[in-house]
Design a protein around this motif. Sequence first.
Motif, PDB file in Angstrom:
ATOM      1  N   TRP B  35       0.982  -0.729  -0.146  1.00  0.00           N
ATOM      2  CA  TRP B  35       0.297   0.001  -0.047  1.00  0.00           C
ATOM      3  C   TRP B  35       1.038   0.839  -0.385  1.00  0.00           C
ATOM      4  CZ3 TRP B  35      -5.139   0.459  -0.438  1.00  0.00           C
ATOM      5  CH2 TRP B  35      -6.300  -0.728  -0.572  1.00  0.00           C
ATOM      6  N   ARG B  37       1.379   5.703  -0.262  1.00  0.00           N
ATOM      7  CA  ARG B  37       0.286   6.716  -0.329  1.00  0.00           C
ATOM      8  C   ARG B  37       0.664   7.675  -1.500  1.00  0.00           C
ATOM      9  NH1 ARG B  37      -1.104  10.957   5.068  1.00  0.00           N
ATOM     10  NH2 ARG B  37      -1.316  12.733   3.749  1.00  0.00           N
ATOM     11  N   LEU B  47       3.545   2.891   2.950  1.00  0.00           N
ATOM     12  CA  LEU B  47       2.614   2.666   3.879  1.00  0.00           C
ATOM     13  C   LEU B  47       3.072   0.724   4.346  1.00  0.00           C
ATOM     14  CD1 LEU B  47      -0.706   4.412   3.098  1.00  0.00           C
ATOM     15  CD2 LEU B  47       1.810   5.184   3.986  1.00  0.00           C
ATOM     16  N   THR B  58       0.892  -3.543  10.864  1.00  0.00           N
ATOM     17  CA  THR B  58       0.167  -2.679  10.897  1.00  0.00           C
ATOM     18  C   THR B  58       0.862  -2.154  10.999  1.00  0.00           C
ATOM     19  OG1 THR B  58      -1.321  -4.272  12.670  1.00  0.00           O
ATOM     20  CG2 THR B  58      -1.233  -1.899  13.383  1.00  0.00           C
ATOM     21  N   ARG B  61      -1.551   3.841  12.859  1.00  0.00           N
ATOM     22  CA  ARG B  61      -2.916   3.828  12.905  1.00  0.00           C
ATOM     23  C   ARG B  61      -3.113   3.380  11.840  1.00  0.00           C
ATOM     24  NH1 ARG B  61      -5.396   8.458  11.474  1.00  0.00           N
ATOM     25  NH2 ARG B  61      -3.036   9.583  11.083  1.00  0.00           N
ATOM     26  N   LEU B  62      -2.524   2.549  10.519  1.00  0.00           N
ATOM     27  CA  LEU B  62      -3.196   1.600   9.831  1.00  0.00           C
ATOM     28  C   LEU B  62      -2.779  -0.031   9.805  1.00  0.00           C
ATOM     29  CD1 LEU B  62      -0.460   3.896   7.181  1.00  0.00           C
ATOM     30  CD2 LEU B  62      -3.004   4.008   7.128  1.00  0.00           C
ATOM     31  N   LEU B  75      -7.341  -2.244   3.795  1.00  0.00           N
ATOM     32  CA  LEU B  75      -6.122  -1.115   4.163  1.00  0.00           C
ATOM     33  C   LEU B  75      -7.313   0.039   5.291  1.00  0.00           C
ATOM     34  CD1 LEU B  75      -3.696   0.752   4.835  1.00  0.00           C
ATOM     35  CD2 LEU B  75      -4.028   1.921   3.106  1.00  0.00           C
ATOM     36  N   ILE B  77      -7.821   1.999   8.063  1.00  0.00           N
ATOM     37  CA  ILE B  77      -7.482   3.969   8.677  1.00  0.00           C
ATOM     38  C   ILE B  77      -8.200   4.002   9.719  1.00  0.00           C
ATOM     39  CG2 ILE B  77      -6.547   5.765   8.290  1.00  0.00           C
ATOM     40  CD1 ILE B  77      -6.271   5.567   5.266  1.00  0.00           C
ATOM     41  N   SER B  80      -9.718   8.907  11.628  1.00  0.00           N
ATOM     42  CA  SER B  80      -8.313   8.898  10.606  1.00  0.00           C
ATOM     43  C   SER B  80      -8.522  10.389  10.340  1.00  0.00           C
ATOM     44  CB  SER B  80      -9.427   9.707   8.914  1.00  0.00           C
ATOM     45  OG  SER B  80     -11.157  10.264   9.088  1.00  0.00           O
ATOM     46  N   ASP B  84      -4.430  12.721   6.587  1.00  0.00           N
ATOM     47  CA  ASP B  84      -4.364  11.752   5.474  1.00  0.00           C
ATOM     48  C   ASP B  84      -4.936  11.596   4.461  1.00  0.00           C
ATOM     49  OD1 ASP B  84      -5.943  10.106   8.714  1.00  0.00           O
ATOM     50  OD2 ASP B  84      -3.731  10.298   8.387  1.00  0.00           O
ATOM     51  N   TYR B  88      -4.755   6.738  -2.452  1.00  0.00           N
ATOM     52  CA  TYR B  88      -4.303   5.563  -1.718  1.00  0.00           C
ATOM     53  C   TYR B  88      -3.659   4.466  -2.570  1.00  0.00           C
ATOM     54  CZ  TYR B  88      -3.890   7.544   2.968  1.00  0.00           C
ATOM     55  OH  TYR B  88      -3.514   9.023   4.028  1.00  0.00           O
TER      56      TYR B  88
END
Lengths: 117, 109
Positions: B35, B37, B47, B58, B61-62, B75, B77, B80, B84, B88
Amino acid sequence: GAVVSQHPSWVICKSGTSVKIECRSLDFQATTMFWYRQFPKQSLMLMATSNEGSKATYEQGVEKDKFLINHASLTLSTLTVTSAHPEDSSFYICSVHPTSGLPYEQYFGPGTRLTVT
Amino acid sequence: KQEVTQIPAALSVPEGENLVLNCSFTDSAIYNLQWFRQDPGKGLTSLLLIQSSQREQTSGRLNASLDKSSGRSTLYIAASQPGDSATYLCAVLANDMRFGAGTRLTVKP
């Protein structure tokens, strides 16, 4: 961590001119580098795979005579957009696979935004 | 030929919401799934990377999950924040790396 740079970060050129984009790995050697192109709101698309000391391998539909790739050293690959046209305006990103890295390791450059007027 | 699809294409949520982005792929023979960003006009930031043998990863917060047999990844989140807001992208690595078109996330203050 691994650092990949691209130069320039953005460029504006006139239609018909050629533009060279550099991709450098700053702290490791890379036998293989990849060039991607991204049009607005579309996926990143692989253009070609660049191998040091040999000819690049181009994806289907990518004109090798228009997008010249030179991977002359283990830390530098260049992409030259020849006779650029407005439809070549895009975001070009390189990624680098470290020579001593795991098979899936790729580190991405920050990208180069090309605008052809 | 591997195809990667991301749903939704765009998502707008108020700050503080938990959200899920989806990624599906057609060929389950992959090495890993990543993943990324992407901020407007910028390069990619990795990420999370999930190996084909793993189920989830992990980072803060992801949380990213991988169900290789069904060709899906999510994914998640949590909580948020406006920061953010970005696009993605998910990408699968097999013989080469294939990217989805991305989900454009907007988190409103």
